[in-house]
Write an enzyme that holds these catalytic residues in place. Structure first.
Site, PDB file in Angstrom:
ATOM      1  N   GLU A  55       0.452 -43.715  -9.603  1.00  0.00           N
ATOM      2  CA  GLU A  55       0.894 -44.953  -8.946  1.00  0.00           C
ATOM      3  C   GLU A  55       2.001 -45.672  -9.713  1.00  0.00           C
ATOM      4  O   GLU A  55       2.832 -46.358  -9.111  1.00  0.00           O
ATOM      5  CB  GLU A  55      -0.298 -45.892  -8.732  1.00  0.00           C
ATOM      6  CG  GLU A  55      -1.290 -45.428  -7.688  1.00  0.00           C
ATOM      7  CD  GLU A  55      -2.377 -44.501  -8.207  1.00  0.00           C
ATOM      8  OE1 GLU A  55      -3.269 -44.109  -7.432  1.00  0.00           O
ATOM      9  OE2 GLU A  55      -2.315 -44.158  -9.428  1.00  0.00           O
ATOM     10  N   PHE A 117     -17.576 -49.243  -5.379  1.00  0.00           N
ATOM     11  CA  PHE A 117     -16.801 -48.135  -5.919  1.00  0.00           C
ATOM     12  C   PHE A 117     -15.302 -48.400  -5.722  1.00  0.00           C
ATOM     13  O   PHE A 117     -14.850 -48.732  -4.636  1.00  0.00           O
ATOM     14  CB  PHE A 117     -17.201 -46.833  -5.205  1.00  0.00           C
ATOM     15  CG  PHE A 117     -16.388 -45.641  -5.649  1.00  0.00           C
ATOM     16  CD1 PHE A 117     -16.494 -45.145  -6.947  1.00  0.00           C
ATOM     17  CD2 PHE A 117     -15.512 -45.014  -4.770  1.00  0.00           C
ATOM     18  CE1 PHE A 117     -15.755 -44.055  -7.352  1.00  0.00           C
ATOM     19  CE2 PHE A 117     -14.763 -43.914  -5.173  1.00  0.00           C
ATOM     20  CZ  PHE A 117     -14.885 -43.435  -6.456  1.00  0.00           C
ATOM     21  N   GLN A 118     -14.555 -48.272  -6.795  1.00  0.00           N
ATOM     22  CA  GLN A 118     -13.103 -48.493  -6.823  1.00  0.00           C
ATOM     23  C   GLN A 118     -12.727 -49.894  -6.331  1.00  0.00           C
ATOM     24  O   GLN A 118     -11.698 -50.092  -5.697  1.00  0.00           O
ATOM     25  CB  GLN A 118     -12.360 -47.420  -6.014  1.00  0.00           C
ATOM     26  CG  GLN A 118     -12.384 -46.060  -6.700  1.00  0.00           C
ATOM     27  CD  GLN A 118     -11.422 -45.054  -6.100  1.00  0.00           C
ATOM     28  OE1 GLN A 118     -11.081 -45.121  -4.923  1.00  0.00           O
ATOM     29  NE2 GLN A 118     -10.987 -44.105  -6.918  1.00  0.00           N
ATOM     30  N   LYS A 167     -10.595 -52.191   3.795  1.00  0.00           N
ATOM     31  CA  LYS A 167     -10.655 -51.018   4.673  1.00  0.00           C
ATOM     32  C   LYS A 167     -11.134 -51.381   6.080  1.00  0.00           C
ATOM     33  O   LYS A 167     -10.646 -50.832   7.069  1.00  0.00           O
ATOM     34  CB  LYS A 167     -11.572 -49.961   4.059  1.00  0.00           C
ATOM     35  CG  LYS A 167     -11.454 -48.597   4.725  1.00  0.00           C
ATOM     36  CD  LYS A 167     -12.173 -47.521   3.927  1.00  0.00           C
ATOM     37  CE  LYS A 167     -11.954 -46.150   4.563  1.00  0.00           C
ATOM     38  NZ  LYS A 167     -12.615 -45.073   3.771  1.00  0.00           N
ATOM     39  N   MET A 486      14.291 -45.864 -31.260  1.00  0.00           N
ATOM     40  CA  MET A 486      14.463 -47.287 -31.536  1.00  0.00           C
ATOM     41  C   MET A 486      13.379 -47.794 -32.480  1.00  0.00           C
ATOM     42  O   MET A 486      13.644 -48.619 -33.363  1.00  0.00           O
ATOM     43  CB  MET A 486      14.461 -48.100 -30.239  1.00  0.00           C
ATOM     44  CG  MET A 486      14.919 -49.539 -30.410  1.00  0.00           C
ATOM     45  SD  MET A 486      16.616 -49.681 -31.007  1.00  0.00           S
ATOM     46  CE  MET A 486      17.524 -49.480 -29.483  1.00  0.00           C
TER      47      MET A 486
END
Length: 592
Positions: A55, A117-118, A167, A486
């Site tokens: 993602e 869940f999630q 959902k 760097m």
């Protein structure tokens, strides 16, 4: 659309709203909480979905797409870890003013707050890293919210927004309202017209200036091509020198007579000295970032400061200014040019002669000079040859973050805006490659090159699978010095040369890695072979990883050490202290 026709499921509303807002591409990754939306994506062909491998990659790809086109970038992620993985690109977009719409799935409304869940509090987590966000609880609000999301993302100071959709709302049926009929949120009305009296005060200061400078930033690019044209006209009319932040590169051409180069921590000597000694500074679409200002109490100590910005919260936030002008850069510059042309007596450019003579002396210092080598590829030389190899082509450059990013800004000349995509404010390692994929999807026939470091490129290297899947012939040009360059430079110069964890021993074979993904791998180690290898890289119509082996301990100069003023720069030929002379690698071997 009749009353019956505009009844849709939430998932259908999402797709219709995206189409009506001109969306052609979405970058995303599926998951349980967004499957209804993915089912709708499957059943239509107007919007192409680009399947990333993480993602974070979706967010950076959407950023690259947005920055190179001027459109809103769109990403689609699932709930929980899908949303949290998007936080880095959302913060990156917020700091660099990139318009994004992130659509995230959420657990059903009946489960919110139950540690399902999630599940995560997406709205709470993303509130600090977005311009605005919504949790949609009623399907009948969905279309209005998506339309408003696009308006907020791209108006005023652009930035990212999040629309979190449970959902069950995606399954529910509701009424679709097209963009032209949705009610605009009156609490958000960005001011675009600059106050003419403030502009007149700015013009008066400019007309009387003897040591002026135009300090430009990403806001000029964000305002659109007309802002760029007007900036160039203003520079020509006034005879003022022009410098830019990292994000503003390209708004004034690198070949232009008035160009001083980038300013700030790794800016040119002439740009930084001019900023320090100027008597009138015109800041256009920049925010006085700490990488630009250096020591605040010594920043342009004797100048009158004009600040043009569309974001009122950026004005007087860090540096107190004398003339603030709140408004869209295009509209303000148009009025400024008009007022300058309308002056009763046009200021004589000869009054700036002494100022330009001083600038010429600073330029003669040649602060970007480096010691060439016939034995090893110097990173500065690699960027110069890449620039020459890509001249005359439809080229877009992205970068990762580190030394290579600064060298690209210093040695790759940008003549136009929207050709340079980099992570400025957040400094996100891993940004460049997925951003390049986004640019390539938007410009399929262009030459898109991610200038990378051997450390940064490994942050999101899995997106090579995405590039291969969609035939996106992105070129990854790695300045491979075996270090987090760097970090090593700072450790060397500022931390007693204690190189703590900045050397990478288990480096992959980048050629084999490219081939494992089905891409092309190239390697170059000798200066005399570089031009031929670059030509081969550009000619290949597939994704390429180019492993360019460069000098291990080359440092990026000029450099303003932390806490120093603009006139207290470290230049290449001054960096001969004991720490540099006695540099050693992670295994105690002498390197210079």
């Amino acid at each position: 659309m009749t009353a019956t026709e505009n009844q849709m499921t939430g998932a259908e509303i999402v797709l219709q709203a995206l189409k009506d807002n001109g969306v052609e591409h979405i970058f995303g990754y599926p998951g349980g909480a967004v499957l209804p939306i993915y089912d709708e994506i499957f059943q239509q062909e107007e919007i192409q979905h680009i399947l990333v491998r993480h993602e974070q990659g979706a967010g950076h790809a959407a950023e690259g797409y947005a920055r190179s086109t001027g459109k809103v970038g769109v990403l689609l992620v699932t709930s929980g870890p899908g949303a949290t993985n998007a936080v880095t690109p959302l913060q990156d977009a917020l700091m660099d003013s990139i318009p994004l719409v992130c659509i995230s799935g959420q657990v059903p409304t009946t489960l919110i707050g139950s540690d399902a869940f999630q599940e995560c509090d997406t709205v709470g987590i993303t509130r600090p890293c977005t311009k605005h966000n919504w949790l949609v609880k009623d399907v009948n609000d969905l279309a209005r919210i998506i339309h408003e999301a696009f308006r907020i993302a791209q108006s005023g100071r652009p930035g990212p927004v999040v629309v979190d959709i449970p959902k069950d709302v995606q399954f529910a049926k509701g009424t679709y309202v097209p963009p032209e009929k949705h009610k605009i949120q009156t609490s958000y009305q960005p001011k675009t017209e600059g106050n003419p009296h403030a502009i007149a005060a700015a013009v008066e200061l400019m007309a009387n200036a003897r040591r002026p400078i135009l300090y430009t930033g990403g806001g000029v690019v964000n305002s659109g091509p007309e802002a760029t044209r007007l900036l160039r006209e203003l520079a020509a009319l006034t005879g003022f020198p022009v410098t830019s932040t990292l994000m503003g590169l390209g708004c004034y051409p690198a070949s232009g007579e008035a160009w001083l180069g980038m300013l700030g921590m790794h800016g040119t000597y002439e740009a930084n000295m001019a900023m320090h000694d100027c008597d009138v500074m015109v800041c256009i679409g920049a925010r006085f970032d700490d990488r630009i200002t250096g020591r605040l109490d010594a920043f342009s100590p004797n100048s009158k400061k004009i600040h043009i910005d569309i974001d009122p919260s950026s004005v007087n936030k860090t540096v107190r200014v004398d003339v603030p002008v709140i408004g869209d850069i295009t509209k303000v510059l148009a009025e400024m040019v008009s007022q300058w042309k309308g002056l009763v007596t046009t200021p004589d450019k000869a009054r700036l002669a002494e100022w330009w003579q001083g600038i010429a002396r600073w330029r003669a210092r040649n602060s970007l000079a480096y010691t060439p080598s016939n034995d090893v590829i110097m990173p500065q030389y690699a960027i110069q040859r890449l620039y020459e190899a890509s001249k005359g082509k439809d080229t877009y450059i992205t970068t990762e973050v580190g030394q290579h990013q600064m060298w690209a800004a210093q040695y790759f000349g940008f003549e136009a805006p929207n050709r340079w995509m980099t992570s400025g404010g957040l400094g996100t390692m891993g940004y460049g490659f997925p951003a390049a994929i986004g640019v390539q999807i938007a410009h399929p026939d262009a030459l898109v090159i991610d200038i990378a470091g051997d450390a940064s490129i490994q942050m999101c290297i899995q997106e090579m699978s995405c590039a291969v899947q969609y035939n996106a012939p992105v070129k990854i040009f790695i300045l491979n010095n075996q270090y987090m360059g760097m970090v090593r430079q700072w450790q060397q110069l500022l931390h007693g040369n204690r190189l703590s964890n900045s050397y990478t021993e288990a480096m992959p074979d980048f050629v084999k890695l490219a081939e494992a993904y089905g891409a092309v791998g190239l390697r170059c180690e000798k200066p005399e072979d570089l031009d031929g290898a670059l030509a081969e890289m550009i000619a290949v119509k597939k994704p390429v990883i180019f492993d360019c082996r460069v000098a291990n301990l080359a440092n990026c100069f000029p450099m303003i050490p932390s806490g120093r003023a603009h006139n207290d720069m470290l230049l290449p030929d001054e960096a001969t202290d004991e720490a540099v002379a006695n540099a050693i690698d992670a295994k105690g071997r002498q390197l210079v």
